[in-house]
Design an enzyme around this catalytic site. Structure first.
Site, PDB file in Angstrom:
ATOM      1  N   HIS A   1     -30.486 -29.439  94.379  1.00 37.83           N
ATOM      2  CA  HIS A   1     -29.371 -28.358  95.025  1.00 37.83           C
ATOM      3  C   HIS A   1     -29.976 -28.135  96.345  1.00 37.83           C
ATOM      4  CE1 HIS A   1     -27.621 -26.992  91.013  1.00 37.83           C
ATOM      5  NE2 HIS A   1     -26.883 -27.986  91.751  1.00 37.83           N
TER       6      HIS A   1
ATOM      7  N   GLU B   1     -13.674 -48.443  81.397  1.00 40.71           N
ATOM      8  CA  GLU B   1     -15.184 -48.806  81.722  1.00 40.71           C
ATOM      9  C   GLU B   1     -15.558 -50.100  81.069  1.00 40.71           C
ATOM     10  OE1 GLU B   1     -16.913 -45.159  82.505  1.00 40.71           O
ATOM     11  OE2 GLU B   1     -16.182 -44.126  80.758  1.00 40.71           O
TER      12      GLU B   1
ATOM     13  N   ASP C   1     -19.848 -48.186  84.888  1.00 37.38           N
ATOM     14  CA  ASP C   1     -20.149 -48.580  83.480  1.00 37.38           C
ATOM     15  C   ASP C   1     -19.480 -49.938  83.449  1.00 37.38           C
ATOM     16  OD1 ASP C   1     -21.607 -47.121  81.793  1.00 37.38           O
ATOM     17  OD2 ASP C   1     -20.013 -45.476  82.074  1.00 37.38           O
TER      18      ASP C   1
ATOM     19  N   CYS D   1     -13.284 -44.450  90.058  1.00 37.56           N
ATOM     20  CA  CYS D   1     -14.026 -43.096  90.240  1.00 37.56           C
ATOM     21  C   CYS D   1     -15.539 -43.387  90.111  1.00 37.56           C
ATOM     22  CB  CYS D   1     -13.688 -42.040  89.146  1.00 37.56           C
ATOM     23  SG  CYS D   1     -13.924 -42.483  87.589  1.00 37.56           S
TER      24      CYS D   1
HETATM   25  C1  PEP Z   1     -18.311 -44.893  85.796  1.00 34.95           C
HETATM   26  O1  PEP Z   1     -18.697 -45.518  84.589  1.00 34.95           O
HETATM   27  O2  PEP Z   1     -18.128 -45.255  86.744  1.00 34.95           O
HETATM   28  C2  PEP Z   1     -18.277 -43.207  85.904  1.00 34.95           C
HETATM   29  C3  PEP Z   1     -17.557 -42.657  86.600  1.00 34.95           C
HETATM   30  O3  PEP Z   1     -18.675 -42.409  84.756  1.00 34.95           O
HETATM   31  P1  PEP Z   1     -20.177 -42.308  84.645  1.00 34.95           P
HETATM   32  O4  PEP Z   1     -21.021 -42.447  85.952  1.00 34.95           O
HETATM   33  O5  PEP Z   1     -20.378 -40.697  84.462  1.00 34.95           O
HETATM   34  O6  PEP Z   1     -20.546 -42.966  83.270  1.00 34.95           O
HETATM   35 MG    MG Z   2     -19.014 -44.225  82.986  1.00 35.61          MG
END
Ligand code: PEP
Ligand code: MG
Length: 579
Positions: free
Chosen positions: A195, A438, A462, A509
């Site tokens: 943080h 994913e 992932d 994402c």
């Molecule tokens: C991903 O797998 O790209 C994702 C955004 O989820 P995490 O990184 O939380 O597994």
């Molecule tokens: Mg993921």
């Protein structure tokens, strides 16, 4: 003589200034066995220490000036909340009573236990939350050891244009010292996701952390240069180096001003295609940064934090409170809540009968675990639906690999709606539900998923791990972790096309979305929504605003048709250099 020290640069920019050494060491803690007769006094001493720590933080919070970014107080609030948590307040009391030990030792034992849980976490962001535990614990320990000055003397010190060198800084220290004029800081401990590091970025203070034994090599009042980008500290710089860094500072300040101006600008390509830029958050308080960078909303709200560091499950009200907290900050902007992504390796404390599995990433994680363990899932579903009555909530399901899993989830959502209706509780009957893509199998079948959901979101972190069969947290194979592998690009493309055909939005994402090196390629592949760490958003926006989509699309098309490494590299540089 000039020399350099190295650490991890966590907040960009460079600073030139004189050293202010903070000679404050980790408190030395020993164990003492107490006579039975004074055990209760010791418990009281401990509780008084906690109360004093709370008072100190409240005082710091009350003194925050209006010039500090709104919501910076959230970082202090997190520590105040920890001081209310039974893991730090009640557990040590129990230890004092059962072991008949001194308060400092009981707190140390409890700290070690909690830190162990955090260190075993897969998610690097959650792993470094242990720093917050340490900051709070140290504050109490210093009070118990009657070393209060170490906590409060900073307030009195003037630090005009000084570079602070310390063992570690808490967010509260950082805020106070910035008020005293500190221009940069260097710490011996800490990491980029702490943080304090996040705060330094948000306050724009150049900082380097993890510079081992830094205090041994510098003296008070010595000249120093801190390069927060490179993670370098130059001790005793010569005239040429000082001139170079003064020039660099001017350049950076100019660039920052330019980047800051982008906050209010639309994310439009040169040929006027509008791109949605969203933020990822891991904790409710991260929502503050989302507003600061002018994101269009939250594209990924990871909810694992609700389950961490406890032996029971969070109830519906706890879920709801954390969602409402974010709604309050984001107002009517969209918030995409991801249902919990706990894995076989991220077991709940105290979970009974869990077996150790060889490949946890391929095991009972995310939606698989939720469907199997519905007492964990249902409160979250109810809370997400209830939150949808107050804000623009969307729900997103991680790690789907079959359509049957999706259908099961959709049935559960409908059941939950009936349950809430029977209870007379409000919700958005049309709550959008999205699938995270994913798993390579899900990407290949994206057209089928797209028919049954309101949006898709590509989790490249992932997707890359499963496509290339490399454990994303295993350093030994990270050289194979390649977002540009043709297989990965093809799976992304299949998913984008599936969404377009079904007329539903597709976002990306994973980390790839926040890396400006990939922005143009993804735009060229047809991606129109990106969700990333808020700190990367303005740079990605700059890249978008400097791109001409009509030129990118044909290059991306050719790129997706080749597997020849040389040709790929050539097309990649063509797409990156395209302006
Ligand atoms: C991903 O797998 O790209 C994702 C955004 O989820 P995490 O990184 O939380 O597994
Ligand atoms: Mg993921």
């Amino acid at each position: 003589m000039m020399f350099s020290l190295h650490g991890v640069g966590v907040a960009r920019g460079c600073a030139i200034g004189k050293v202010a050494l903070l000679q404050r060491n980790q408190p030395e803690i020993s164990e003492y066995t107490l006579p039975e007769a004074i055990v209760e006094d010791e418990v009281q001493r401990f509780l008084d220490g906690v109360a004093r720590a709370r008072q100190q933080l409240q005082e710091i919070r009350a003194r925050l000036p209006a010039t500090i970014p709104a919501d910076t107080a959230a970082f202090i609030d997190i520590h105040l909340l920890m001081l209310e948590d039974s893991m730090l307040t009640q557990a040590p009391v129990k230890l004092i009573r059962t072991r008949r030990c001194n308060a400092e030792w009981a707190l140390k034992l409890q700290r070690d236990l909690v830190v162990q849980v955090f260190e075993a976490m897969d998610d690097p962001y959650l792993r470094v939350r242990r720093d917050d535990i340490d900051h709070v614990v140290r504050r109490i320990q210093r009070i118990l050891l009657a070393d209060e000055a170490a906590c409060t003397d900073l307030v009195a010190t003037r630090l005009e244009d000084r570079i602070v060198i310390a063992d570690d800084l808490t967010p509260a220290d950082t805020i106070l010292m910035q008020q005293q004029g500190m221009s940069a800081f260097v710490t011996e401990h800490g990491g980029p996701l702490s943080h304090t590091a996040i705060l330094a970025r948000s306050l724009g203070i150049p900082a380097v952390v993890g510079v081992r034994n830094a205090r041994r090599y510098v003296r008070d009042d010595e000249w120093l240069i801190v390069d927060g980008q490179q993670g370098v500290v130059l001790v005793g710089p010569d005239a040429a180096m000082l001139a170079f860094y003064r020039w660099k500072q001017q350049q950076e300040q100019g660039q920052l001003r330019e980047l800051g101006k982008l906050k209010e600008q639309p994310a439009l390509t040169r040929d006027a295609v509008s791109i949605g830029l969203y933020a990822n958050i891991e904790l409710p308080e991260d929502a503050v940064l989302v507003r600061q960078v002018g994101a269009a909303g939250i594209g990924l709200y990871r909810t694992e934090f609700l389950f961490m560091n406890r032996t029971d499950l969070p109830d519906e009200e706890e879920h709801l409170a954390s969602y409402l907290h974010v709604i309050k900050i984001l107002e009517d902007q969209p918030i995409t809540i991801r249902t919990v992504d706990l894995g076989a390796d991220k077991r709940l404390d105290g979970e009974q009968g869990a077996t150790v599995v060889a490949n946890p990433a391929l095991g009972l994680r995310a939606i698989r675990l939720c469907l199997k363990n519905q007492e964990l899932f249902r409160p979250q579903l109810r809370a997400i639906l209830r939150a949808s009555a107050f804000g623009a909530i969307r729900m997103m399901i991680p790690m789907l690999s079959t359509l049957q899993e999706l259908f099961q989830v959709l049935r559960l959502v409908e059941d939950t709606k009936r349950e809430l209706q029977a209870r007379g509780q409000r919700f958005d009957a049309r709550l959008p539900v999205g699938a995270m893509i994913e798993v390579p199998g899900a990407a290949i079948c994206a057209p089928y998923f797209a028919r049954h959901v309101d949006f898709l979101s590509i989790g490249t972190n992932d997707l890359i791990q499963y496509t290339l069969a490399i454990d994303r947290i295993d350093d030994a194979v990270n050289y194979l972790y390649d977002p540009l592998h043709p297989a990965v690009l093809r799976l992304i493309h299949v998913t984008i096309r599936a969404g377009r055909k079904a007329r539903i939005p597709v976002s990306l994402c994973g980390e790839m979305a926040g890396d400006p090196r990939y922005t143009r390629l993804l735009l060229g592949m047809g991606l129109t929504e990106f969700s990333m760490h808020p700190n990367n958003l303005l740079e990605v926006k700059r890249m978008i605003r400097n791109s001409d989509l009509s030129k990118l699309t044909p290059i991306a098309k050719r790129l997706l048709q080749t597997t020849d490494a040389g040709k790929l590299a050539e097309l990649l540089s063509a797409i990156t250099e395209n302006t």
